[in-house]
Design a protein around this motif. Structure first.
Motif, PDB file in Angstrom:
ATOM      1  N   GLY A   9      -8.416  -5.314  -0.231  1.00 47.74           N
ATOM      2  CA  GLY A   9      -7.898  -4.664  -1.430  1.00 47.74           C
ATOM      3  C   GLY A   9      -8.074  -5.475  -2.700  1.00 47.74           C
ATOM      4  O   GLY A   9      -7.494  -5.139  -3.727  1.00 47.74           O
ATOM      5  N   PRO A  13      -2.243  -6.353  -1.691  1.00 47.76           N
ATOM      6  CA  PRO A  13      -3.639  -6.785  -1.747  1.00 47.76           C
ATOM      7  C   PRO A  13      -3.774  -8.301  -1.744  1.00 47.76           C
ATOM      8  O   PRO A  13      -2.901  -9.000  -2.267  1.00 47.76           O
ATOM      9  CB  PRO A  13      -4.131  -6.190  -3.076  1.00 47.76           C
ATOM     10  N   GLN A  45       4.667   1.855   4.627  1.00 47.07           N
ATOM     11  CA  GLN A  45       3.460   1.318   3.983  1.00 47.07           C
ATOM     12  C   GLN A  45       3.837   0.413   2.820  1.00 47.07           C
ATOM     13  O   GLN A  45       4.690   0.764   2.004  1.00 47.07           O
ATOM     14  CB  GLN A  45       2.565   2.449   3.477  1.00 47.07           C
ATOM     15  N   SER A  95       5.142   3.744  -4.353  1.00 42.64           N
ATOM     16  CA  SER A  95       3.773   3.603  -4.844  1.00 42.64           C
ATOM     17  C   SER A  95       3.342   4.907  -5.529  1.00 42.64           C
ATOM     18  O   SER A  95       4.064   5.881  -5.500  1.00 42.64           O
ATOM     19  CB  SER A  95       2.835   3.289  -3.689  1.00 42.64           C
ATOM     20  N   ALA A 126      -7.829   5.263  -5.333  1.00 42.36           N
ATOM     21  CA  ALA A 126      -7.160   4.689  -4.164  1.00 42.36           C
ATOM     22  C   ALA A 126      -7.288   5.698  -3.032  1.00 42.36           C
ATOM     23  O   ALA A 126      -6.727   6.763  -3.082  1.00 42.36           O
ATOM     24  CB  ALA A 126      -5.705   4.396  -4.477  1.00 42.36           C
ATOM     25  N   ASN A 171      -6.130   5.765  -0.257  1.00 39.83           N
ATOM     26  CA  ASN A 171      -5.084   5.501   0.706  1.00 39.83           C
ATOM     27  C   ASN A 171      -4.706   6.847   1.318  1.00 39.83           C
ATOM     28  O   ASN A 171      -3.562   7.284   1.261  1.00 39.83           O
ATOM     29  CB  ASN A 171      -3.918   4.868  -0.051  1.00 39.83           C
ATOM     30  N   GLU A 196      -7.153  -6.518  -8.405  1.00 46.04           N
ATOM     31  CA  GLU A 196      -6.317  -6.004  -7.310  1.00 46.04           C
ATOM     32  C   GLU A 196      -6.444  -4.491  -7.217  1.00 46.04           C
ATOM     33  O   GLU A 196      -6.079  -3.776  -8.146  1.00 46.04           O
ATOM     34  CB  GLU A 196      -4.845  -6.364  -7.560  1.00 46.04           C
ATOM     35  N   PRO A 216      -5.321  -2.171  -4.361  1.00 41.66           N
ATOM     36  CA  PRO A 216      -4.805  -1.793  -3.048  1.00 41.66           C
ATOM     37  C   PRO A 216      -5.133  -0.352  -2.704  1.00 41.66           C
ATOM     38  O   PRO A 216      -5.008   0.534  -3.555  1.00 41.66           O
ATOM     39  CB  PRO A 216      -3.290  -2.008  -3.182  1.00 41.66           C
ATOM     40  N   GLY A 217      -5.565  -0.145  -1.479  1.00 41.71           N
ATOM     41  CA  GLY A 217      -5.854   1.211  -1.019  1.00 41.71           C
ATOM     42  C   GLY A 217      -7.263   1.679  -1.325  1.00 41.71           C
ATOM     43  O   GLY A 217      -7.642   2.788  -0.978  1.00 41.71           O
ATOM     44  N   ILE A 268      -3.412  -2.694   2.294  1.00 42.02           N
ATOM     45  CA  ILE A 268      -2.207  -1.925   2.581  1.00 42.02           C
ATOM     46  C   ILE A 268      -1.768  -2.149   4.023  1.00 42.02           C
ATOM     47  O   ILE A 268      -2.564  -2.003   4.954  1.00 42.02           O
ATOM     48  CB  ILE A 268      -2.418  -0.425   2.285  1.00 42.02           C
ATOM     49  N   GLU A 294       2.054  -2.099  -0.262  1.00 46.80           N
ATOM     50  CA  GLU A 294       0.826  -2.483  -0.986  1.00 46.80           C
ATOM     51  C   GLU A 294       0.806  -3.993  -1.188  1.00 46.80           C
ATOM     52  O   GLU A 294       1.545  -4.517  -2.019  1.00 46.80           O
ATOM     53  CB  GLU A 294       0.807  -1.823  -2.370  1.00 46.80           C
ATOM     54  N   PRO A 305       6.401  -5.923  -3.379  1.00 49.47           N
ATOM     55  CA  PRO A 305       5.427  -4.839  -3.339  1.00 49.47           C
ATOM     56  C   PRO A 305       6.077  -3.467  -3.163  1.00 49.47           C
ATOM     57  O   PRO A 305       7.189  -3.366  -2.636  1.00 49.47           O
ATOM     58  CB  PRO A 305       4.578  -5.197  -2.117  1.00 49.47           C
TER      59      PRO A 305
END
Lengths: 126, 166
Positions: A106, B88, B84, A79, A64, A66, A40, A42-43, B146, B86, B70
Motif C-alpha cells: 500500500g 500502509p 479491516q 475509512s 482504492a 479495496n 501512502e 492503502p487499498g 490493508i 488501513e 488507523p
C-alpha cells in the motif's frame, strides 16, 4: 529548497477542482543520487495505479480497489472509498526519463534520479 | 465521543490533579444518554471499540515512538465478521493479531526514516468480540496495506438467522 520545488503544486486547473479526489499522504526523501517520494495508498493494487507525466508534472491517479464483496454488511465504518490524486512538479534537477515506481504494502515508492548535470562529480587532480 | 460533565466525575474543577487510568476511562467512556438509540453508539457498545483519545494520551507520554490510529471498519456477512484496518507500509511480519480473552488486539511496529532520522512507528486498535464467534478459527490477511481479520460466527449463530417471509 529543492524539496519545496518538487512538492510545489502548479496552479490548479479547472479539472483539478472537481470533487471527490483525495490527496494522499506523501513524504519526500533526498538521497545522494536520487529523490524518493513515498506515497501512502492503502487499498490500491498495482493495476489500479495510473501514473502519467505531463511535461514536468507527474500525475498520480489511483482508485482504492479495496473491493469488498457486496454481501458484506457495514457495521461500523471509519475509512472512506477514495480516488487518490497527486500532482508533483518535478524540478529541473531531476531526470524525468528515468522514473521508477514500486508498489509494496500500500505504499508507492517513486525513485527520481537526479539529472547527470547536477550530480556531484569528482574531479581528478593531475 | 462525548466527555462527561465535570460535576458528574467527582473531580474538583480548577485543581491540578493526576488522573488514574480508571478516572480517564470514566471521562472518555461517557456517552450522552440522549444518544442511546443512535445506531453508531449501539455498534460502538456492541463491539466496544477502544477509545481513540485514550491511546492518544499514551502516545504523548511515549516520546520515542510515533503512534498511529488507523481507520477501522467492521463488516459482517452470514458466516463471518470482518475487521479491516488501513495500515500502509508495514511488512506482514511487523503486524500482530492477538486475542486476549474476548478482546481482539491489532498492533504493529515498523521503522521509519524521516529526514534521515530513524524512528519507530506503531499502531494499536482493539475490538471486543461478540459472544457468538468461533474464536479458534480467526484468520488474518494483509494485502495492499490493508489488514483484514476474519472472525467466523458460530454454527448456532448462523442457524439462528431465519428469513421472515410474508
Amino acid at each position: 529548497m529543492k524539496m519545496n520545488e518538487l512538492a510545489k503544486q502548479p496552479p490548479k486547473s479547472e479539472k483539478d477542482n472537481s470533487q471527490g479526489y483525495y490527496r494522499p499522504h506523501y513524504q519526500i526523501e533526498e538521497q545522494e543520487g536520487e529523490t524518493v517520494v513515498w506515497v501512502e495508498l492503502p487499498g490500491v493494487a498495482k493495476d489500479d495505479l495510473n501514473l502519467t507525466l505531463e511535461k514536468r508534472d507527474l500525475i498520480l491517479v489511483a482508485g482504492a480497489s479495496n473491493h469488498r464483496p457486496e454481501s458484506w454488511k457495514v457495521l461500523h465504518r471509519e475509512s472512506a472509498d477514495r480516488t487518490y490524486r497527486l500532482r508533483l512538479h518535478l524540478g529541473n534537477y531531476l531526470d524525468c526519463e528515468a522514473i521508477e515506481a514500486d508498489m509494496q504494502n500500500g505504499v508507492l515508492a517513486l525513485t527520481l534520479p537526479k539529472a547527470e548535470a547536477v550530480k556531484p562529480r569528482k574531479i581528478k587532480i593531475k | 465521543m462525548i466527555l462527561c460533565p465535570w460535576h458528574e466525575t467527582g473531580i474538583k474543577k480548577g485543581k491540578t490533579i493526576t488522573l488514574t487510568k480508571e478516572e480517564i476511562m470514566k471521562l472518555v467512556k461517557y456517552r450522552n444518554p440522549l444518544r442511546k438509540f443512535d445506531l453508531w453508539s449501539d455498534f460502538d457498545r456492541f463491539f466496544d471499540l477502544s477509545p481513540h483519545s485514550f491511546s492518544r494520551i499514551g502516545s504523548i507520554l511515549d516520546w520515542g515512538t510515533q503512534s498511529e490510529q488507523p481507520a477501522l471498519d467492521l463488516y459482517a456477512d452470514e458466516s463471518n465478521y470482518y475487521i479491516q484496518v488501513e495500515i500502509p507500509g508495514y511488512d506482514r511480519k511487523e503486524i500482530e493479531v492477538e486475542l486476549e480473552r474476548d478482546r481482539l488486539v491489532l498492533k504493529g511496529s515498523r521503522q521509519s526514516t524521516r529526514d534521515g532520522v530513524e524512528s519507530e512507528v506503531t499502531f494499536h486498535r482493539s475490538v471486543t468480540l461478540p459472544e457468538n464467534v468461533n474464536a479458534k478459527a480467526i484468520g488474518a490477511r494483509y494485502k495492499n496495506g490493508i489488514l483484514t481479520v476474519t472472525v467466523p460466527k458460530t454454527e448456532a449463530e448462523k442457524a439462528r438467522r431465519i428469513d421472515v417471509k410474508n
